[in-house]
Design a protein around this motif. Structure first.
Motif, mmCIF file in Angstrom:
data_model
loop_
_atom_site.group_PDB
_atom_site.id
_atom_site.type_symbol
_atom_site.label_atom_id
_atom_site.label_comp_id
_atom_site.label_asym_id
_atom_site.label_seq_id
_atom_site.Cartn_x
_atom_site.Cartn_y
_atom_site.Cartn_z
ATOM 1 N N ALA A 153 0.851 -1.193 0.000
ATOM 2 C CA ALA A 153 0.000 0.000 0.000
ATOM 3 C C ALA A 153 0.882 1.236 0.000
ATOM 4 O O ALA A 153 1.876 1.301 0.735
ATOM 5 N N PHE A 154 0.531 2.203 -0.831
ATOM 6 C CA PHE A 154 1.262 3.467 -0.895
ATOM 7 C C PHE A 154 0.462 4.508 -0.124
ATOM 8 O O PHE A 154 -0.641 4.878 -0.521
ATOM 9 N N GLN A 155 1.006 4.977 1.000
ATOM 10 C CA GLN A 155 0.296 5.906 1.868
ATOM 11 C C GLN A 155 1.225 7.020 2.334
ATOM 12 O O GLN A 155 2.411 6.787 2.570
ATOM 13 N N ARG A 156 0.650 8.195 2.472
ATOM 14 C CA ARG A 156 1.386 9.334 3.010
ATOM 15 C C ARG A 156 1.156 9.477 4.498
ATOM 16 O O ARG A 156 2.043 9.883 5.250
ATOM 17 N N GLN A 157 -0.056 9.147 4.948
ATOM 18 C CA GLN A 157 -0.444 9.316 6.345
ATOM 19 C C GLN A 157 -1.145 8.079 6.864
ATOM 20 O O GLN A 157 -1.647 7.254 6.096
ATOM 21 N N ALA A 158 -1.173 7.968 8.183
ATOM 22 C CA ALA A 158 -1.991 6.983 8.886
ATOM 23 C C ALA A 158 -2.469 7.657 10.159
ATOM 24 O O ALA A 158 -1.676 8.301 10.856
ATOM 25 N N ALA A 159 -3.760 7.545 10.440
ATOM 26 C CA ALA A 159 -4.347 8.194 11.614
ATOM 27 C C ALA A 159 -4.039 9.696 11.634
ATOM 28 O O ALA A 159 -3.670 10.263 12.666
ATOM 29 N N ASP A 160 -4.148 10.326 10.468
ATOM 30 C CA ASP A 160 -3.926 11.777 10.320
ATOM 31 C C ASP A 160 -2.526 12.214 10.719
ATOM 32 O O ASP A 160 -2.304 13.361 11.120
ATOM 33 N N THR A 161 -1.576 11.318 10.624
ATOM 34 C CA THR A 161 -0.184 11.603 10.981
ATOM 35 C C THR A 161 0.717 11.126 9.853
ATOM 36 O O THR A 161 0.528 10.033 9.317
ATOM 37 N N ALA A 162 1.696 11.950 9.488
ATOM 38 C CA ALA A 162 2.622 11.570 8.423
ATOM 39 C C ALA A 162 3.427 10.340 8.822
ATOM 40 O O ALA A 162 3.920 10.239 9.949
ATOM 41 N N VAL A 163 3.533 9.399 7.896
ATOM 42 C CA VAL A 163 4.322 8.198 8.137
ATOM 43 C C VAL A 163 5.768 8.486 7.758
ATOM 44 O O VAL A 163 6.049 8.993 6.681
ATOM 45 N N GLY A 164 6.670 8.179 8.631
ATOM 46 C CA GLY A 164 8.098 8.395 8.429
ATOM 47 C C GLY A 164 8.823 8.005 9.706
ATOM 48 O O GLY A 164 8.212 7.477 10.647
ATOM 49 N N TRP A 165 10.104 8.271 9.772
ATOM 50 C CA TRP A 165 10.869 7.817 10.928
ATOM 51 C C TRP A 165 10.713 8.737 12.140
ATOM 52 O O TRP A 165 11.038 8.355 13.266
ATOM 53 N N ALA A 166 10.210 9.973 11.959
ATOM 54 C CA ALA A 166 10.264 10.987 13.020
ATOM 55 C C ALA A 166 9.504 10.568 14.273
ATOM 56 O O ALA A 166 10.001 10.705 15.395
ATOM 57 N N LEU A 167 8.275 10.075 14.132
ATOM 58 C CA LEU A 167 7.495 9.697 15.307
ATOM 59 C C LEU A 167 8.132 8.520 16.029
ATOM 60 O O LEU A 167 8.226 8.513 17.264
ATOM 61 N N GLY A 168 8.579 7.510 15.282
ATOM 62 C CA GLY A 168 9.243 6.369 15.910
ATOM 63 C C GLY A 168 10.498 6.774 16.650
ATOM 64 O O GLY A 168 10.831 6.231 17.704
ATOM 65 N N TYR A 169 11.205 7.755 16.103
ATOM 66 C CA TYR A 169 12.415 8.284 16.745
ATOM 67 C C TYR A 169 12.065 8.922 18.086
ATOM 68 O O TYR A 169 12.717 8.665 19.105
ATOM 69 N N MET A 170 11.010 9.736 18.111
ATOM 70 C CA MET A 170 10.615 10.374 19.366
ATOM 71 C C MET A 170 10.112 9.344 20.378
ATOM 72 O O MET A 170 10.434 9.413 21.571
ATOM 73 N N LEU A 171 9.321 8.373 19.929
ATOM 74 C CA LEU A 171 8.822 7.354 20.829
ATOM 75 C C LEU A 171 9.968 6.579 21.470
ATOM 76 O O LEU A 171 9.920 6.233 22.650
ATOM 77 N N ASN A 172 10.997 6.324 20.692
ATOM 78 C CA ASN A 172 12.147 5.596 21.216
ATOM 79 C C ASN A 172 12.910 6.422 22.246
ATOM 80 O O ASN A 172 13.256 5.929 23.322
ATOM 81 N N LEU A 173 13.158 7.690 21.933
ATOM 82 C CA LEU A 173 13.965 8.523 22.819
ATOM 83 C C LEU A 173 13.211 8.960 24.062
ATOM 84 O O LEU A 173 13.826 9.322 25.065
ATOM 85 N N THR A 174 11.892 8.945 24.026
ATOM 86 C CA THR A 174 11.114 9.307 25.206
ATOM 87 C C THR A 174 10.593 8.072 25.924
ATOM 88 O O THR A 174 9.687 8.156 26.743
ATOM 89 N N ASN A 175 11.169 6.917 25.616
ATOM 90 C CA ASN A 175 10.756 5.668 26.269
ATOM 91 C C ASN A 175 9.262 5.432 26.078
ATOM 92 O O ASN A 175 8.526 5.145 27.023
ATOM 93 N N LEU A 176 8.818 5.547 24.840
ATOM 94 C CA LEU A 176 7.421 5.342 24.466
ATOM 95 C C LEU A 176 6.488 6.302 25.193
ATOM 96 O O LEU A 176 5.388 5.943 25.603
#
Length: 452
Positions: free
Chosen positions: A381-404
């Motif tokens: 599937a080709f998608q730009r967003q999921a749940a009104d949020t851009a898909v990319g590494w940025a959110l996963g990066y923040m979740l990791n550094l803030t201990n989820l």
């Protein structure tokens, strides 16, 4: 007579009123009431090779440690090129971020500024600059760090991400937003949804990543990552390719596109030189001799994957539901003359001029590079967003550094515990009895004085 007795009865009457009011309040039904949640915020600057984007994320401050909560609050596109383009002018890299940082000051409530983490992650453009000139890369990072530190947010550093980090964090983001990592509670037991996780595919200006969960043996441990998220263990394969490593080939490719030769076969031949599939020291490889296990499950492709396919689908009006249709759409696009392309897909001329090259690269990367066939392409599937949020590494990066995203204690209006309630009841009851005894004493004293 009444005027003499009333002052004597006033103190016990006040005590009786106080005791009665306390008893009435204790008898009112009480329950825990959750206060309206406050919100926390986080800011991530995605410093890519061609541009920088800022994402502001938001989540309830009293959330429990589950998922599907964090969402994108706002975003900002930094004007100009990526920070790696400021190698000869590091201070310019810092200044380029100011407009978006000023927006962040408005988007995040003032009382949350100091507690809002701020991160900058740089990807392939800075990785390439660091290979060519570590001193220049360090100067650029120092300049952007100096700018970010001047803002009232909780700045937690600017660093260059490895390609592996970029792939893994993109995978975490996609599966987090699609709630594939969520845990559900049922009769006190926790379980994962049966649908499993999606593979993630990212394509930027200078690199591409593929990441997916696998249970097959990984012959190259360097490309295997073990994650433990929400009590579950995930074993994922991830690899990042610098897709612009062969500059000479791409220069020829782009020159051909800009000249408008309308030759899809030439374009395909030039792009195919980027994918060396002739040598493989493992049981199976993607390209350039890199091990890749069999493609497993469904995939989500975002960033330039999405933009390229969406151009073919909407601007060109071509079907791309199958790999065969994608091939046909690319060939049709590359056969257009410059005038025909402008008439069919009006838009920014720089992107339009590269449309044939970009579409051919994506088609060849999927089929020749990663080995998608008609069956596996059906799960992509080709998608730009999921749940009104851009898909990319940025959110996963923040979740990791803030201990989820650790949570604040929930705000509750608490009622009295049973023991404390009983003590208060006895206290107010005793207060009523004391008021009654004092009143009787005052009345008897008044009668005795009158008898004398």
């Amino acid at each position: 007579m009444a005027k003499k007795v009333l002052p004597l009865l006033l103190p016990p009457l006040l005590l009786a009123a106080l005791g009665l009011a306390g008893l009435l309040l204790l008898c009112l039904p009480t329950r825990d009431v959750r206060e309206p949640p406050a919100f926390k915020y986080g800011i991530v600057l995605d410093a890519g090779s061609s541009h920088t984007s800022m994402f502001v994320y938001k989540w309830p401050a009293d959330k429990e440690n589950d998922t599907g909560i964090v969402g994108q609050h706002s975003s900002c596109h930094v004007q100009g090129g990526g920070i790696s383009s400021y190698a000869d002018n590091p201070s310019g890299a810092g200044r380029s971020l100011v407009e978006c940082l000023e927006q962040a000051l408005r988007d995040v409530p003032r009382d949350r500024h100091a507690s809002t983490p701020l991160y900058l992650g740089a990807t392939a453009g800075m990785r390439l600059l660091n290979l060519r000139s570590p001193e220049a890369a360090a100067a650029v990072l120092a300049a952007v760090g100096q700018t970010l530190a001047q803002y009232p947010f909780d700045f937690r550093g600017a660093r260059i991400l490895s390609g592996q980090d970029e792939g893994v964090f993109g995978w975490v983001t996609a599966n987090y937003l699609l709630e594939n990592l969520i845990k559900y509670s049922w009769v006190g037991r926790w379980f994962r949804p049966r649908k499993g996780t999606l593979g993630a595919m990212d394509l930027g200006g200078a690199s591409t990543q593929i990441t997916f969960e696998t249970s097959s043996p990984v012959e190259d441990p360097a490309n295997e990552v073990h994650l433990r998220l929400y009590g579950q263990h995930y074993r994922v394969y991830t690899h990042s390719f610098l897709c612009y490593g062969q500059d000479q080939v791409l220069q020829r490719l782009l020159a051909s596109a800009l000249q408008g030769s309308s030759d899809p076969d030439l374009c395909r031949a030039l792009v195919s030189q980027l994918f060396n599939v002739s040598t493989c020291g493992f049981s199976r490889c993607s390209f350039d001799g890199v091990f890749q296990p069999p493609l497993a499950g469904s995939f989500i492709a975002f960033s330039a994957f999405y933009r390229t396919v969406e151009f073919l689908r909407t601007k060109m009006g071509l079907p791309v539901a199958t790999l065969q249709q994608l091939d046909a759409a690319v060939e049709t696009t590359c056969k257009q003359t410059w005038e025909e392309l402008q008439a069919r897909a009006p838009g920014p001329l720089d992107r339009l001029a590269n449309s044939c090259a970009a579409a051919t690269f994506v088609q060849q990367l999927l089929s020749r590079g990663y080995g998608f066939d008609e069956r596996t392409f059906g799960g992509l599937a080709f998608q730009r967003q999921a749940a009104d949020t851009a898909v990319g590494w940025a959110l996963g990066y923040m979740l990791n550094l803030t201990n989820l995203v650790p949570s604040d204690p929930p705000g509750l209006r608490k009622g009295l515990q049973r023991g404390a309630w009983s003590v208060a009841l006895l206290l107010f009851g005793a207060l009523l009895l004391a008021a009654l005894a004092l009143g009787l004493r005052q009345v008897r004293s008044a009668k005795a004085q009158r008898a004398i």
